[in-house]
Design a protein around this motif. Structure first.
Motif, PDB file in Angstrom:
ATOM      1  N   THR A 131       5.663  -5.752   4.446  1.00 62.29           N
ATOM      2  CA  THR A 131       4.220  -5.540   4.378  1.00 62.29           C
ATOM      3  C   THR A 131       3.710  -5.085   5.735  1.00 62.29           C
ATOM      4  O   THR A 131       3.998  -5.719   6.754  1.00 62.29           O
ATOM      5  CB  THR A 131       3.501  -6.840   3.963  1.00 62.29           C
ATOM      6  OG1 THR A 131       4.101  -7.344   2.766  1.00 62.29           O
ATOM      7  CG2 THR A 131       2.025  -6.611   3.726  1.00 62.29           C
ATOM      8  N   CYS A 132       2.917  -4.000   5.756  1.00 58.97           N
ATOM      9  CA  CYS A 132       2.341  -3.515   7.008  1.00 58.97           C
ATOM     10  C   CYS A 132       1.290  -4.508   7.506  1.00 58.97           C
ATOM     11  O   CYS A 132       0.735  -5.285   6.727  1.00 58.97           O
ATOM     12  CB  CYS A 132       1.732  -2.126   6.827  1.00 58.97           C
ATOM     13  SG  CYS A 132       0.212  -2.060   5.851  1.00 58.97           S
TER      14      CYS A 132
ATOM     15  N   CYS B 258       0.810  -1.232   0.000  1.00 64.47           N
ATOM     16  CA  CYS B 258       0.000   0.000   0.000  1.00 64.47           C
ATOM     17  C   CYS B 258       0.839   1.276   0.000  1.00 64.47           C
ATOM     18  O   CYS B 258       0.304   2.355  -0.194  1.00 64.47           O
ATOM     19  CB  CYS B 258      -0.962   0.013   1.188  1.00 64.47           C
ATOM     20  SG  CYS B 258      -0.166   0.201   2.807  1.00 64.47           S
ATOM     21  N   GLY B 259       2.124   1.156   0.249  1.00 63.05           N
ATOM     22  CA  GLY B 259       2.993   2.330   0.233  1.00 63.05           C
ATOM     23  C   GLY B 259       2.996   3.128   1.523  1.00 63.05           C
ATOM     24  O   GLY B 259       3.657   4.156   1.609  1.00 63.05           O
ATOM     25  N   SER B 260       2.261   2.671   2.535  1.00 67.54           N
ATOM     26  CA  SER B 260       2.219   3.424   3.789  1.00 67.54           C
ATOM     27  C   SER B 260       3.523   3.246   4.559  1.00 67.54           C
ATOM     28  O   SER B 260       4.300   2.318   4.319  1.00 67.54           O
ATOM     29  CB  SER B 260       1.027   2.973   4.647  1.00 67.54           C
ATOM     30  OG  SER B 260       1.204   1.633   5.058  1.00 67.54           O
TER      31      SER B 260
ATOM     32  N   ARG C 126      -4.820   5.010   5.509  1.00 69.12           N
ATOM     33  CA  ARG C 126      -3.551   4.992   6.233  1.00 69.12           C
ATOM     34  C   ARG C 126      -2.399   5.374   5.311  1.00 69.12           C
ATOM     35  O   ARG C 126      -1.486   6.094   5.679  1.00 69.12           O
ATOM     36  CB  ARG C 126      -3.307   3.609   6.827  1.00 69.12           C
ATOM     37  CG  ARG C 126      -2.076   3.541   7.681  1.00 69.12           C
ATOM     38  CD  ARG C 126      -2.017   2.192   8.407  1.00 69.12           C
ATOM     39  NE  ARG C 126      -0.794   2.140   9.153  1.00 69.12           N
ATOM     40  CZ  ARG C 126       0.339   1.601   8.718  1.00 69.12           C
ATOM     41  NH1 ARG C 126       0.390   1.061   7.532  1.00 69.12           N
ATOM     42  NH2 ARG C 126       1.413   1.594   9.446  1.00 69.12           N
ATOM     43  N   ALA C 127      -2.415   4.888   4.059  1.00 68.51           N
ATOM     44  CA  ALA C 127      -1.338   5.166   3.115  1.00 68.51           C
ATOM     45  C   ALA C 127      -1.300   6.640   2.750  1.00 68.51           C
ATOM     46  O   ALA C 127      -0.240   7.201   2.483  1.00 68.51           O
ATOM     47  CB  ALA C 127      -1.503   4.319   1.863  1.00 68.51           C
TER      48      ALA C 127
ATOM     49  N   HIS D 148       3.078  -7.566  -4.152  1.00 68.21           N
ATOM     50  CA  HIS D 148       3.042  -6.334  -4.948  1.00 68.21           C
ATOM     51  C   HIS D 148       1.721  -6.181  -5.708  1.00 68.21           C
ATOM     52  O   HIS D 148       1.582  -5.277  -6.519  1.00 68.21           O
ATOM     53  CB  HIS D 148       4.222  -6.235  -5.927  1.00 68.21           C
ATOM     54  CG  HIS D 148       5.559  -6.333  -5.278  1.00 68.21           C
ATOM     55  ND1 HIS D 148       6.071  -5.350  -4.457  1.00 68.21           N
ATOM     56  CD2 HIS D 148       6.492  -7.314  -5.292  1.00 68.21           C
ATOM     57  CE1 HIS D 148       7.257  -5.710  -4.014  1.00 68.21           C
ATOM     58  NE2 HIS D 148       7.534  -6.910  -4.503  1.00 68.21           N
ATOM     59  N   ASN D 149       0.768  -7.063  -5.460  1.00 73.05           N
ATOM     60  CA  ASN D 149      -0.542  -6.991  -6.109  1.00 73.05           C
ATOM     61  C   ASN D 149      -1.624  -7.470  -5.142  1.00 73.05           C
ATOM     62  O   ASN D 149      -2.686  -7.906  -5.565  1.00 73.05           O
ATOM     63  CB  ASN D 149      -0.529  -7.850  -7.375  1.00 73.05           C
ATOM     64  CG  ASN D 149      -1.633  -7.491  -8.325  1.00 73.05           C
ATOM     65  OD1 ASN D 149      -2.129  -6.378  -8.331  1.00 73.05           O
ATOM     66  ND2 ASN D 149      -2.050  -8.452  -9.127  1.00 73.05           N
ATOM     67  N   LEU D 150      -1.334  -7.408  -3.859  1.00 73.64           N
ATOM     68  CA  LEU D 150      -2.213  -7.973  -2.841  1.00 73.64           C
ATOM     69  C   LEU D 150      -3.593  -7.330  -2.837  1.00 73.64           C
ATOM     70  O   LEU D 150      -4.602  -8.026  -2.785  1.00 73.64           O
ATOM     71  CB  LEU D 150      -1.561  -7.840  -1.461  1.00 73.64           C
ATOM     72  CG  LEU D 150      -2.390  -8.347  -0.295  1.00 73.64           C
ATOM     73  CD1 LEU D 150      -2.622  -9.843  -0.409  1.00 73.64           C
ATOM     74  CD2 LEU D 150      -1.701  -8.010   1.012  1.00 73.64           C
ATOM     75  N   HIS D 151      -3.646  -6.009  -2.889  1.00 76.96           N
ATOM     76  CA  HIS D 151      -4.934  -5.307  -2.826  1.00 76.96           C
ATOM     77  C   HIS D 151      -5.871  -5.774  -3.935  1.00 76.96           C
ATOM     78  O   HIS D 151      -7.011  -6.149  -3.681  1.00 76.96           O
ATOM     79  CB  HIS D 151      -4.700  -3.793  -2.917  1.00 76.96           C
ATOM     80  CG  HIS D 151      -5.948  -2.996  -2.979  1.00 76.96           C
ATOM     81  ND1 HIS D 151      -6.750  -2.777  -1.891  1.00 76.96           N
ATOM     82  CD2 HIS D 151      -6.558  -2.388  -4.013  1.00 76.96           C
ATOM     83  CE1 HIS D 151      -7.790  -2.053  -2.252  1.00 76.96           C
ATOM     84  NE2 HIS D 151      -7.694  -1.806  -3.535  1.00 76.96           N
ATOM     85  N   GLU D 152      -5.375  -5.806  -5.162  1.00 79.04           N
ATOM     86  CA  GLU D 152      -6.205  -6.219  -6.293  1.00 79.04           C
ATOM     87  C   GLU D 152      -6.621  -7.682  -6.168  1.00 79.04           C
ATOM     88  O   GLU D 152      -7.761  -8.034  -6.481  1.00 79.04           O
ATOM     89  CB  GLU D 152      -5.462  -5.978  -7.611  1.00 79.04           C
ATOM     90  CG  GLU D 152      -5.283  -4.511  -7.961  1.00 79.04           C
ATOM     91  CD  GLU D 152      -4.152  -3.824  -7.191  1.00 79.04           C
ATOM     92  OE1 GLU D 152      -3.326  -4.521  -6.552  1.00 79.04           O
ATOM     93  OE2 GLU D 152      -4.106  -2.589  -7.193  1.00 79.04           O
ATOM     94  N   CYS D 153      -5.720  -8.537  -5.706  1.00 78.98           N
ATOM     95  CA  CYS D 153      -6.045  -9.956  -5.526  1.00 78.98           C
ATOM     96  C   CYS D 153      -7.147 -10.140  -4.480  1.00 78.98           C
ATOM     97  O   CYS D 153      -8.059 -10.957  -4.665  1.00 78.98           O
ATOM     98  CB  CYS D 153      -4.805 -10.747  -5.118  1.00 78.98           C
ATOM     99  SG  CYS D 153      -3.538 -10.859  -6.393  1.00 78.98           S
ATOM    100  N   CYS D 154      -7.077  -9.377  -3.396  1.00 74.34           N
ATOM    101  CA  CYS D 154      -8.088  -9.479  -2.338  1.00 74.34           C
ATOM    102  C   CYS D 154      -9.459  -9.052  -2.846  1.00 74.34           C
ATOM    103  O   CYS D 154     -10.453  -9.756  -2.642  1.00 74.34           O
ATOM    104  CB  CYS D 154      -7.693  -8.632  -1.129  1.00 74.34           C
ATOM    105  SG  CYS D 154      -6.356  -9.314  -0.139  1.00 74.34           S
TER     106      CYS D 154
END
Length: 115
Positions: free
Chosen positions: A55-56, A29-31, A112-113, A78-84
């Motif tokens: 990973t946070c 997420c870049g946070s 948060r990010a 590096h693609n976790l958000h889209e996979c979820c």
């Protein structure tokens, strides 16, 4: 019936949850991961190339939430958000609340990010 994911597994894969000694960035997420915060550190070797991924815990929690509802949850670093989100949409009829819970965790992650 076994679980099948359509990607090559790493030849080495080690996860730990240390406390940060200095500031890091979440690869998902870049946070900021502040000094003193716990985070997930993954070391892996994919196709002969080593990578270390930080990973946070909010992103880890979103991944674990989806995995708890979809035992054969295939995701990639590096693609976790889209996979979820994609998996939650796909299984939303079989797992009531999955999509809402995933969006809720995603919004918290994005908020948060941005901070």
């Amino acid at each position: 019936m076994g679980c099948y994911c359509d990607y090559d597994m790493p030849s080495v894969y080690v996860q730990t949850t240390p406390r940060a000694r200095k500031e890091h960035r979440c690869a998902e997420c870049g946070s900021k991961i502040e000094a003193g915060q716990q985070y997930e550190r993954t070391f892996g070797v994919w196709d002969g190339s080593a990578d270390q991924i930080k990973t946070c815990l909010q992103c880890v929690e979103m991944r674990d939430f989806v995995k708890a509802h979809v035992p054969c949850f295939c995701w990639e670093h590096h693609n976790l958000h889209e996979c979820c989100i994609e998996t939650a949409r796909e299984y939303s009829r079989e797992a009531p609340g999955l999509l809402f819970g995933t969006y809720r965790r995603s919004i918290r992650r994005v908020t948060r990010a941005a901070a």
